[in-house]
Enzyme design. Sequence first.
Site, PDB file in Angstrom:
ATOM      1  N   THR A   1      47.337  42.093  40.398  1.00 28.19           N
ATOM      2  CA  THR A   1      48.231  43.231  40.638  1.00 28.19           C
ATOM      3  C   THR A   1      47.538  44.592  40.503  1.00 28.19           C
ATOM      4  O   THR A   1      48.195  45.632  40.584  1.00 28.19           O
ATOM      5  CB  THR A   1      49.399  43.184  39.641  1.00 28.19           C
ATOM      6  OG1 THR A   1      48.859  43.162  38.303  1.00 28.19           O
ATOM      7  CG2 THR A   1      50.254  41.945  39.858  1.00 28.19           C
ATOM      8  N   GLU A   2      46.232  44.604  40.338  1.00 27.20           N
ATOM      9  CA  GLU A   2      45.536  45.855  40.015  1.00 27.20           C
ATOM     10  C   GLU A   2      45.781  46.957  41.044  1.00 27.20           C
ATOM     11  O   GLU A   2      45.996  48.118  40.681  1.00 27.20           O
ATOM     12  CB  GLU A   2      44.025  45.590  39.878  1.00 27.20           C
ATOM     13  CG  GLU A   2      43.638  44.855  38.610  1.00 27.20           C
ATOM     14  CD  GLU A   2      43.733  43.338  38.720  1.00 27.20           C
ATOM     15  OE1 GLU A   2      43.280  42.640  37.803  1.00 27.20           O
ATOM     16  OE2 GLU A   2      44.271  42.841  39.748  1.00 27.20           O
TER      17      GLU A   2
END
Length: 266
Positions: free
Chosen positions: A138-139
């Site tokens: 999810t960065e």
Amino acid sequence: MKTLGYENLRLEIDGGVLRVLLDRPRVHNALNPALIGEIASCFEEAARDDAVRVVVLSGEGRSFCAGADVGYMRQTARFSHEENVEDARRLAAMYRAIDRCPKPVVGRVFGAVVGGGCGLVASCDLVVAAEDAWFAFTEVRLGISPATIAPFVVRKIGISHARELFLSGSRFDAGRAREIGLVHEVSSAEALDEATERAVSRLLKGGPRALAATKELLRELEEHPEEATERMAGWIARLRGGEEGQEGLGAFLEKREPAWREEVSR
């Protein structure tokens, strides 16, 4: 192997198997500086301990590891460039300690596996996941990049899958994780312990030195492919002539169990 001194890990060792449990269940075993340092120290210690034959990495509570701790993320937002570089180095050192541990590392994975948690999974040699586990990188949705875990993850899943999953940040299930090579076996949540024990049993059949040498051999193949033929010839010569190789071949020819299997069964 000491079993005290860690505040964020719970360790159990029995029959040559070291079980390392991330122990921050209230925050889904999210990573913070203390946990990162303890994981690195624990695997460095396990690497030096002849009593440890196999390591199982798992966690307490409902999730394996839900990525970075929110408080930790707030801290990094205030870091200087130099502090961020040092922090990234410490994080990379943790993954490297798992990846380069000469003992086989089995991941026992369940619940949420997000961001840095996926990096832990990618650093393991063999991973068993519960069918209800879910994964995500999810960065990018936080305005950052999975840069620190990328070398470990891309090596496992390949650049094509990494492009899709790193760039989209999409959530995917255990079945997809198995298809792309992030995990190796999927079981029901109820049978996760049984599946993990089967994996451990398979690994305990190998000679300790042979297992360590094979892990190093695989790294050599990856890092020096152009020199593979000559390097591999040297590897097999040393192993065949070594004490463990002689014992293994002798046991096979004499139709008996090799010494390292007898030691585990005692």
